[in-house]
Enzyme design. Sequence first.
Site, PDB file in Angstrom:
ATOM      1  N   ASP A   1      -3.517  12.134  -2.001  1.00  0.00           N
ATOM      2  CA  ASP A   1      -4.027  10.824  -1.578  1.00  0.00           C
ATOM      3  C   ASP A   1      -5.486  10.773  -1.118  1.00  0.00           C
ATOM      4  O   ASP A   1      -5.930  11.663  -0.379  1.00  0.00           O
ATOM      5  CB  ASP A   1      -3.235  10.316  -0.369  1.00  0.00           C
ATOM      6  CG  ASP A   1      -1.754  10.514  -0.493  1.00  0.00           C
ATOM      7  OD1 ASP A   1      -1.291  10.927  -1.558  1.00  0.00           O
ATOM      8  OD2 ASP A   1      -1.048  10.244   0.492  1.00  0.00           O
TER       9      ASP A   1
ATOM     10  N   GLU B   1       5.085   4.490   1.517  1.00  0.00           N
ATOM     11  CA  GLU B   1       4.002   5.349   2.009  1.00  0.00           C
ATOM     12  C   GLU B   1       2.664   4.608   1.904  1.00  0.00           C
ATOM     13  O   GLU B   1       2.555   3.578   1.233  1.00  0.00           O
ATOM     14  CB  GLU B   1       3.904   6.620   1.154  1.00  0.00           C
ATOM     15  CG  GLU B   1       5.169   7.457   1.151  1.00  0.00           C
ATOM     16  CD  GLU B   1       5.048   8.750   0.351  1.00  0.00           C
ATOM     17  OE1 GLU B   1       5.527   9.767   0.841  1.00  0.00           O
ATOM     18  OE2 GLU B   1       4.490   8.741  -0.757  1.00  0.00           O
TER      19      GLU B   1
HETATM   20  C1  FRU Z   1       1.797  10.326  -0.339  1.00  0.00           C
HETATM   21  C2  FRU Z   1       2.096  11.301   0.776  1.00  0.00           C
HETATM   22  C3  FRU Z   1       1.829  10.667   2.116  1.00  0.00           C
HETATM   23  C4  FRU Z   1       1.568  11.841   3.001  1.00  0.00           C
HETATM   24  C5  FRU Z   1       0.811  12.755   2.068  1.00  0.00           C
HETATM   25  C6  FRU Z   1       1.046  14.216   2.311  1.00  0.00           C
HETATM   26  O1  FRU Z   1       1.421  10.886  -1.532  1.00  0.00           O
HETATM   27  O2  FRU Z   1       3.413  11.763   0.673  1.00  0.00           O
HETATM   28  O3  FRU Z   1       2.864   9.833   2.564  1.00  0.00           O
HETATM   29  O4  FRU Z   1       0.831  11.502   4.134  1.00  0.00           O
HETATM   30  O5  FRU Z   1       1.225  12.430   0.761  1.00  0.00           O
HETATM   31  O6  FRU Z   1       0.209  14.998   1.534  1.00  0.00           O
END
Ligand code: FRU
Length: 570
Positions: free
Chosen positions: A149, A318
Amino acid sequence: MKSLRLLLFMFCMTVLSTVHAEDKIMFLSSNHVLYRLDTKNYRYLFLPVEDRAEMSNVKVLANNNQVKAINVRLASEYTDYYVPLDLSEFAGHELLLDIHINGNLRNEGAIKEWACWKQIKYSNTFDIANREKFRPEYHHTPAYGWMNDPNGMFYKDGTWHLYFQHNPYGSLWENMTWGHSSSKDLVHWKYEGDAIEPDALGTIFSGSAVVDKKNTAGFGKDAIVAMYTSAGESQTQSLAFSTDNGKTFIKYAANPVITSNVPDFRDPHMFWNDDINKWNLILAAGQEMNIYTSDNLKDWKFESSFGHGYGNHSGVWECPDLMKLKVRDTNKEKWMLICNINPGGPFGGSATQYFVGNFDGHKFTCESAPDVTKWMDYGKDHYAAVTFDNAPDGRHVALAWMNNWQYAAQTPTMQYRSGNSVPRDLDLFEYEGQTYCGVIPSKELFDQRGKKLSKLSNACELVLNLKGSSSVTLSNDNGEKVVFNYDEGKRTFSMDRTKSGKVDFSEAFPVTTTAPVYGKLKQLRIFIDNSSIEVLDAEGKMAMTNLVFPTTPYNKIVKKGKVKYIIYKM
Ligand code: FRU
């Protein structure tokens, strides 16, 4: 001849600049090794990594105290690539690696034979020059290692800052850290190093950053204040601030600032809300989004949650975002809540849904019926999309992670893994009684257009001007192809990547993605960059982002129907 000599010289320099380690290795059991670092004269220790090897937990001890803990797949048979452990921060200390190797029981001798002990080495430089043909040229990618992300994006004094979920010790997901890159134009990015590293509260998961113009938090006027999820035994929210424009961060001493007993509790997104003269924050809590208010970025009051019964719930919610947007061609403004979801996307795996409605600073109300699901992008590789804080001219500029959790760990790259989408400006538009998100290629992409080309190239923009139903096929010398189909009658656009090149690394990869078209398509801007294709309607009414891995670049176009094209070098 001259260039040959130069090459030879460069080769010798590279060999000389790395030395094999003559350190003291203590094999203590079938899974425990102590490794005393011998030299103090080099900046980096290069750890040999093999992606298929068992995970090793490596503690770095400086003068007997633990100063770092990382998980690395130390090479057992073969070194796929090296990752650098920066020793400069521990200068003047006795350094010892305390290594615990996980996995199957092995006899005590076996561990001595591991390839890593012979191949570990020192260097003063770490070469991040691209070595892979699939690495995009005009998209952000991490200098090396794994990325997911985008995090903490903000704009200040002419610079766009992008943090990202980074593994500095491998090309698979692990050791979540905020990597940092910056850009003057949203296209060319400079790697700035890692900004926020794991600590005793956990690894550093996704979050956001704001420019605190009024010094509400007391960290300083215009301080950059970041909030991220500390992913430890529980997921909690922590603050860090920067007084050097996001280069370095100091963690707030009284973390965490928000806790909960909900297991999936993460990805805080903060923004200043002029309507209530307070900060707002939205974060993912299980299958809902929680909303909070604050005056000082440290003390947060829970206000409400949104999501129960609304939209798609086939996966974990998320990476939220919440913003006020203009509705095109009207005087209206509405709020849009972004909810990335995994799995549950329209073609499997990860995708970005959104809700349009009203927000009074305390509660978000969706204007569509609960069973309406709206997707921001109809490709398979658009996830974790969020926007920059403090963008100029009231813009809402979004970047997504161009990948899908279904196969992100299998895509055929190794030096780095995953890139971001091109920047897109978001707004809203109305169509047949609904309000949708407009996804417009950001204006910076026009400045990036180079000369017109007569043929497709590995990094270009293909502009299609359409007058009704048509189909366009891109292909290469190895017979690999991508087929676009616009059906004006059915009001759909599709992209078939089933024969696009390397597709067999995951069963979930070879697909045709199809988007609804709200009105008629007139001009498509197709951004092609080594391993990605983003089809964006010039007016922002349709977006489709898909990865492709052609073994050689597409160089031919065949079209059917009333369609004309122009190709620009990018
Ligand atoms: C989304 C996610 C988020 C988390 C991150 C961990 O892709 O699962 O929810 O903060 O990646 O790397």
